[in-house]
Design an enzyme around this catalytic site. Structure first.
Site, PDB file in Angstrom:
ATOM      1  N   GLU A  40       0.794  -1.095  -0.063  1.00 45.98           N
ATOM      2  CA  GLU A  40       0.000   0.026  -0.034  1.00 45.98           C
ATOM      3  C   GLU A  40       0.732   1.353   0.020  1.00 45.98           C
ATOM      4  O   GLU A  40       0.351   2.305  -0.546  1.00 45.98           O
ATOM      5  CB  GLU A  40      -0.866   0.092   1.245  1.00 45.98           C
ATOM      6  CG  GLU A  40      -2.065  -1.022   1.318  1.00 45.98           C
ATOM      7  CD  GLU A  40      -3.066  -0.333   0.139  1.00 45.98           C
ATOM      8  OE1 GLU A  40      -3.228   0.534  -0.110  1.00 45.98           O
ATOM      9  OE2 GLU A  40      -3.625  -1.639  -0.372  1.00 45.98           O
ATOM     10  N   HIS A  42       3.802   1.828  -1.411  1.00 45.41           N
ATOM     11  CA  HIS A  42       3.981   1.988  -2.970  1.00 45.41           C
ATOM     12  C   HIS A  42       2.716   2.783  -3.777  1.00 45.41           C
ATOM     13  O   HIS A  42       2.991   3.480  -4.548  1.00 45.41           O
ATOM     14  CB  HIS A  42       4.496   0.756  -3.609  1.00 45.41           C
ATOM     15  CG  HIS A  42       5.698   0.318  -3.388  1.00 45.41           C
ATOM     16  ND1 HIS A  42       5.940  -0.982  -2.429  1.00 45.41           N
ATOM     17  CD2 HIS A  42       7.136   0.615  -3.102  1.00 45.41           C
ATOM     18  CE1 HIS A  42       7.135  -1.252  -2.176  1.00 45.41           C
ATOM     19  NE2 HIS A  42       7.828  -0.097  -2.625  1.00 45.41           N
ATOM     20  N   LYS A 154      10.004   6.611   4.712  1.00 45.51           N
ATOM     21  CA  LYS A 154      10.583   5.940   5.611  1.00 45.51           C
ATOM     22  C   LYS A 154      11.802   5.508   5.476  1.00 45.51           C
ATOM     23  O   LYS A 154      12.740   5.631   6.483  1.00 45.51           O
ATOM     24  CB  LYS A 154       9.717   4.515   5.461  1.00 45.51           C
ATOM     25  CG  LYS A 154      10.048   3.576   6.452  1.00 45.51           C
ATOM     26  CD  LYS A 154       9.434   2.040   6.298  1.00 45.51           C
ATOM     27  CE  LYS A 154      10.010   1.541   5.116  1.00 45.51           C
ATOM     28  NZ  LYS A 154      11.338   0.944   5.478  1.00 45.51           N
ATOM     29  N   SER A 190       6.460  -1.719   4.934  1.00 47.20           N
ATOM     30  CA  SER A 190       7.571  -2.033   4.474  1.00 47.20           C
ATOM     31  C   SER A 190       7.418  -3.532   3.715  1.00 47.20           C
ATOM     32  O   SER A 190       6.894  -4.364   4.386  1.00 47.20           O
ATOM     33  CB  SER A 190       8.699  -2.050   5.540  1.00 47.20           C
ATOM     34  OG  SER A 190       9.951  -2.747   4.996  1.00 47.20           O
TER      35      SER A 190
END
Ligand code: PAF
Length: 282
Positions: A40, A42, A154, A190
């Site tokens: 999600e 990406h 992130k 991640s």
């Protein structure tokens, strides 16, 4: 949400021809570089890309040069069919999926090192990692020639390294960071989260909780050392093996003793065999 299969390219000349056509038509092109195993987070990058440009390209390339010898290159999750299906849902126009030989043909000899920003935080724990990232991203930017490229916050140190490389090399592209997407319990999305065993997954949100505590406590200019020590102890008590936990200047990434400007609290820690990283704005 649109759902049409993106054009997939493995040949650089064909990719360039396609993007050149878009550019000639005055269409703004946005690149989202990835290593696949899309999630999600990406998709949020792709959604942002669609807001910014008329054409969106996602690259999928598990870059061997950014993995150390004892890292997870061989077991890094790869599922191109699933990734292409997600890119179709996300409305991507093209997927650039080069082979290793296309990126690094025999005789390849160039490395881009970004001094300073690459040296702290993850740097000492992952020697050569940021040179691998800066080199591959520079190549991807030259191959696709986007107007804008998007990277998740992130990987905040990666984002700063790439911004520095692009500025230093006068690359004509705007690099934008996109805020981290999180699970409901705070865990940053991640591709590596899928390595976590159920009992590790249950503990993993503690990383975000500790960052949030430190960020909240650091805002008033009080010294950060005590909070960092307490945060590290809390993570270790929960079963993490902490590599670093630091409050840093958001631009230089140099550690700060108290916050008096834009800052970030950043961490990397292992849960079992899985290395997690996360960060928050202070
Ligand atoms: O963040 C990633 O997925 C990778 O480091 C990147 C930017 C695609 C370079 O390989």
């Amino acid at each position: 949400m649109p759902d049409s299969t993106p054009q997939r390219f493995t040949d650089l000349a064909a990719l360039r021809h396609c993007v050149a056509g878009w550019r000639a038509a005055g269409e703004r092109v946005v690149l989202v570089p990835t290593m696949g195993a899309l999630h999600e987070g990406h998709l949020a990058l792709m959604a942002e890309a669609r807001q910014i440009g008329r054409r969106t390209v996602a690259s999928i390339f598990v870059n061997p040069t950014q993995f150390g010898p004892n890292e997870d290159f061989s077991r890094y999750p790869r599922d191109l069919a699933a990734d292409l299906a997600l890119l179709a849902q996300a409305g991507a126009d093209a997927a650039w999926t080069p082979e290793v030989d296309t990126m690094y043909p025999p005789g390849f000899a160039t490395r881009i090192e970004v001094a300073g920003l690459s040296e702290g935080l993850c740097g000492p724990f992952r020697p050569g990692h940021f040179a691998g990232v800066a080199t591959v991203v520079t190549k991807l930017l030259n191959q696709v020639r986007p107007d804008v490229a998007l990277f998740g916050e992130k990987d905040f140190q990666q984002l700063r390294v790439i911004q520095q490389a692009v500025a230093d090399l006068d690359l004509a592209v705007e690099i934008r960071g996109v805020p981290t997407l999180r699970e409901i319990d705070g865990l940053a999305l991640s591709s590596r989260n899928r390595y976590l065993a159920p009992e590790e997954r249950a503990v993993a949100p503690k990383l975000h909780a500790v960052l949030a505590d430190i960020a909240a406590a650091s805002r008033n200019g009080t010294p950060v050392a005590g909070r960092i020590a307490a945060g590290k102890a809390a993570l270790e008590a929960a079963g993490f093996r902490v590599q670093y936990l630091a409050v840093c200047d958001a631009r230089t990434l140099a550690p700060v003793e108290r916050v008096d400007g834009p800052a970030r609290v950043l961490t990397a820690a292992f849960l079992g065999r899985t290395r997690l990283i996360d960060n928050l704005s202070v």
